[in-house]
Each structure stands twice: as C-alpha cells, then as structure tokens.
Write an enzyme that holds these catalytic residues in place. Structure first.
Site, short mmCIF file in Angstrom:
data_model
loop_
_atom_site.label_atom_id
_atom_site.label_comp_id
_atom_site.label_asym_id
_atom_site.label_seq_id
_atom_site.Cartn_x
_atom_site.Cartn_y
_atom_site.Cartn_z
N ASN A 256 70.00 6.21 39.98
CA ASN A 256 70.24 4.84 40.42
C ASN A 256 71.72 4.49 40.51
OD1 ASN A 256 67.49 3.52 40.46
ND2 ASN A 256 67.49 4.20 38.34
N GLU A 339 61.09 5.40 30.27
CA GLU A 339 62.05 5.09 31.33
C GLU A 339 62.63 6.40 31.85
OE1 GLU A 339 64.24 3.99 34.12
OE2 GLU A 339 63.21 2.34 33.08
N ASP A 364 59.11 10.59 33.27
CA ASP A 364 58.29 9.93 34.28
C ASP A 364 57.05 9.34 33.62
OD1 ASP A 364 57.38 9.63 37.26
OD2 ASP A 364 55.71 10.60 36.22
N GLY A 365 56.68 8.12 34.03
CA GLY A 365 55.58 7.43 33.37
C GLY A 365 54.26 8.17 33.45
N ASP A 382 55.62 -1.29 35.01
CA ASP A 382 56.74 -2.04 35.62
C ASP A 382 57.72 -1.05 36.23
OD1 ASP A 382 58.25 -4.17 36.38
OD2 ASP A 382 59.21 -4.48 34.44
#
Length: 540
Positions: A256, A339, A364-365, A382
C-alpha cells in the site's frame, strides 16, 4: 560495417544491454502500479490496463527497432534512444502525479461512465508508453548488431532472449521486495533510470569517437546526465498527496501507499489519495461517527451481555479502530486481528494507540482461517479497501469458511464500503452470496457515507440485539444501537452468486465507483457547463 566493429567484438556487453533493458521494463511496470494505485486503486482492472499498455508499447518498439536497425545498423542510434528512455523514466517521479491529477480533473468534468478505466488508461498511455516503446527497440536492434552470419543466429537470439528474461525476473523481484519498501516508488524510478544512463555511458565512452555527420555522442550523454540530476532534485520525494501539508507520516509498504494525518480531533490512516479514510482514532473517548459504530451491533447480536466473555476476530485489522471501540465499550471481550500489511500494524502501534495486548497476525485473512481451528462469537470482515475487493474473500467458499469458525450463535459483520444502486451491483452479489450460507442476513446503511454494514447469523440475531440493548448502560452507545435498530432491515436474497471460480469483483466495483463519482460531481459538472473551469476552481 566498421562503424560498429568496436561493439561487435563485445557481444557480452550487448547481452548485458538486453539484461538491463529487460530489468528496466519490469521495474517500470511495477513502479507504474504503485504510481497509479493511490489514485486509481490496485485492482486487477488497473493491472490489466498497465500490462496491456506496456505490451502495446513493446510491440510497437519491436517493429520500429527492427526497421531502423535494417536501415542503419549503427548502435549509436539505439543507445541514444536508451538515454531518452532513461531521462523520461527519471522524469516520472517529478511530473507523473501532476499528469495523473490533470487527466483526472479533465475526465471528471467530461466522462460519466468507466471513469477510472479511462483515466488509468490515459495516464498509462501518456506517462509510460513512450519510454517503453524506446526500450522495445532494444531486442531487434541487438539481434542485428550481433549477427555476422546465419550459422549461429539461433544461439545468439536464444542468448539475448535468456538475458532479457533473467533481467526481467530480477526487475520483478527487486522493486517489490527491495527498492520500493526501502526507498519508495520515486527513487525506484530514478535507480533504474540511472542504470540505463550508466549503460549508455559505458557504450559511448568505450566508442571514443564521433558518429559520422552527428554531434559528439558524449553530448547526448552529458545532456541526459544533467537532466537526470535535475530529475533527482525534483522527483526524489515520496509524496503522492503533494497538496497536503504537515502529514504525520507518508510512505509505502509492499502492499500500500500509506498516509497518516492528524487533526485536533482525529488520527486518520488513508491508503488511497482519492478514496478517503481507511482507519481513524478519536483522541477523545467516544464513537467515531463512522461505520465502526454500526458494526458494534454485532457483539449485541452474539449476546455479549449474556456471556462471561466473547471472542472477536477482525479480518482486515487496519489500525485497530474496531478493536479499540470494542475494548472501550465491552470489558469482557478477547480480540485478535489479521492484517496482511505489516507496515499498517506498525503504524497502528505507533500512531493509533493499539496496545500490544491485542494480537495481530500479519497474514491473508482467508489463509488465516484455513490455518486455525478456533471459533469466535464475532468475526468482522473489513478487508474491502476503497474499490479493491480481494476476490478470495468475497465468495461462497470464503463465507462458508467464516461460518465454520463461528460459534453456534456467532455473528459475522461485513463492511461493504460502497453502496450500489443499480441492479446487479456489488452489494447484491455479496449479500446474495452470504445468504446462501447464513440463515439470516440483515443490512443497515451508514449515515453520511457510502458504507453499508451487513450482519449474518442465526434467525434470532435481532431478538438478541433487542435484549442486549436493554442491558446497555452507556447512553452514547445505547443511542447508537437505537439508530442501528431503527434502520436495519432483513435482506431479501436474490440469485446473484460469487464463487472461487467466478467472482467479478473488479468490474462490479468499477460500476459502483462510477455511480458515486456521478453523484458526487454532478454539482461541479453543472458549474463547469455554466462558468467553465474557472468556476469549478472558484467553488473547490
């Protein structure tokens, strides 16, 4: 033939030219994704645009390079093109973001549909096609320069291809895992611009002569070097939001662009220049006024006050706003988060007061759910960031996995951060898919935002919400739950379904963002029609 003898005896140098050209192409491609992501997201659609435009540039470069090499087999011409490409790449950090914003501003006033697709494509064409077109001329030119006869042409072409491929591999891994995390996207462009200039410098200095009928080759190199130094002066900054003043933090991670802004009331994390807030910390204890407050209904639906304790898992922890809220208002909860971006976790500890007692796994979720066998009272999903929705966390298989990790009376809450209005929008797809898994699905729109919260669980989740609301003693939270209760509705399931095999989240997300842009900018378009660009500037 004598004008190129000096380099025909140095085939290894030509192979290294192919190597570094391949490396630079891939580095620019990855840099392009990071340059565009803060403005247009990092979705598969944006990646498709980047790859497509680069392939167009390389194909045209291959054709042009072959024709020019046949007409004039003078390596000077190639290395002059490499200098131009290097300078252009060096200019990208200095002017690229201004070009993107200029394109965005122009298209916002003229385009109503497929805004991000058109804007991202136009930005790629203007910023990246020309230098990569020039680098596309490298391979056919080098084939011409290295061949003396047809006896070993297969070996030579194969060797050139191998050097290009190896360079491309290194150019893929080096920016992602080394230069971008260490020094940022801007400096990464400058590094590979410098490599191309050094390559051309070695060539021209080794030649040690004038090109017939041309200026000294060194003059081109000196001009390129001066422009490169100017690029280093103007373009070394990592600031994408250059109009922002006094940012607390601005930087990049592997995943990001990251921006932390502090006001008198809040600390705010944004991962995208154009699409708002991802996490927030209120300096004064209280509710945030955002979707996190609505999501607080999930512990009520899971009977928070009817249990000795509740276990909450947050997939997409961000900086821990939801965790902070739950810890502030409920004293009997155990919270853990997942996260994928470790840098965000670091920022959450440094700027957002997330205590070390709240464990966060950098993973990774979905992969995390596959790796554990625990069950929870509440699982919050989320992980949908701006218009980038990870398809693997939007499918029937994923939500089935979430249900398997909930206790029998557990509740899943999903933050859907874009409300679509048209038939077959992303919210319908998500809600219909979830309805295939859970007995009851309910939604509530978040006031003054584009967010919609979805709650899924057993058929009695609304009764538990009512019961736990009566037990709430905090007036602020009680009022918030009254708002949720007064606006929440049962979702009527349709036939839309997303699976691991078919989940068109990128196209669906683009449709919604088009709707949002049309709604938000309708006023400015009217001003533009009556008062022109100056009128828009006066009203911003």
């Amino acid at each position: 033939m004598n004008q190129k003898n000096h380099i025909l005896h140095q085939n290894l140098f030509l192979y290294f030219t192919e190597f570094f050209a391949g490396m630079a192409v891939m580095a620019v491609e990855l840099g392009a994704s990071r340059l565009l992501a803060p403005y247009f997201s990092s979705s598969q659609i944006v990646w498709t645009i980047i790859i497509g435009t680069i392939m167009i540039a390389m194909a045209l470069g291959n054709i042009y390079g072959g024709k020019t090499a046949d007409r004039d087999a003078n390596p000077d011409r190639l290395f002059k093109r490499i200098i131009v490409a290097a300078v252009w790449i060096g200019l990208i950090p200095a002017v690229g973001k201004y070009v993107i914003l200029a394109i965005t501003g122009l298209l916002v006033l003229t385009v109503s549909n497929h805004f991000l697709v058109i804007a991202a494509f136009a930005a790629c064409m203007i910023i990246f096609v020309f230098p990569l077109f020039l680098l596309g001329t490298v391979t056919p030119s080098l084939v011409k320069y290295t061949m003396n006869n047809l006896d070993d042409n297969g070996r030579i072409v194969g060797t050139l291809g191998a050097f290009n491929t190896i360079g491309s591999i290194i150019g893929t891994f080096l920016p992602t895992f080394v230069t971008i995390p260490a020094v940022g996207t801007s400096v990464t462009f400058l590094i590979f611009s410098g490599i191309l200039l050094i390559l051309s410098g070695i060539y021209f200095f080794s030649a040690g002569r004038k090109s017939p009928g041309q200026h000294k080759p060194c003059a081109h190199l000196i001009t390129g070097a001066v422009l490169f130094l100017l690029c280093c002066k103007l373009g070394h900054s990592d600031s994408f939001a250059f109009w922002e003043k006094n940012l607390t933090y601005e930087g990049e991670s592997i995943y990001n662009y990251l921006q932390v802004k502090e006001t008198d009331e809040d600390v705010i994390l944004s991962t995208n220049v154009m699409f708002g807030v991802q996490s927030i910390l209120k300096k004064d204890p209280g509710l945030t006024g955002m979707y996190y407050d609505y999501a607080m209904a999930a512990p009520y639906m899971a009977d928070i006050y009817g249990k000795d304790g509740a276990d909450i898992l947050i997939l997409g922890m961000g900086t821990g706003t939801y965790a902070t809220q739950c810890r502030r208002y409920f004293d009997n909860v155990n919270i853990e988060g997942v996260e994928i971006d470790g840098k965000i976790v670091d920022l959450s500890r440094e700027y957002f007061s997330l205590p070390d007692t709240v464990p966060v796994t950098t993973y990774d979720g979905r992969a995390y759910l596959q790796a554990i066998d625990r069950q929870y009272d509440v699982i919050m999903v989320d992980a949908y960031q701006d218009i980038t929705i990870p398809f693997q966390m939007s499918t029937l298989e994923f939500f089935s996995m979430v249900k398997a990790h909930l206790k029998p009376d557990g509740v899943m809450v999903v933050n859907m951060n874009m409300r679509g209005q048209s038939e077959g929008n992303i919210n319908q797809y998500l809600a219909d898919t979830i309805s295939h898994v859970f007995d009851r699905v309910m939604t509530v729109d978040v006031a003054h935002s584009t967010n919609r919260e979805l709650f899924a669980g057993n058929s009695d989740i609304l009764d538990k919400l009512d019961g736990n609301m009566r037990a709430e003693t905090n007036p602020e939270l009680s009022a918030m739950m009254e708002t949720v209760r007064g606006n929440i509705t049962d979702y009527k399931a349709g036939a839309y379904l997303m699976t691991d095999d078919r989940a068109p989240v990128e196209l669906l997300g683009m449709q919604v963002i088009d709707e949002i842009i049309r709604d938000e900018l309708r006023y400015y378009k009217k001003v533009y029609e009556t008062d022109g660009l100056q009128g828009v500037l006066d009203n911003i």
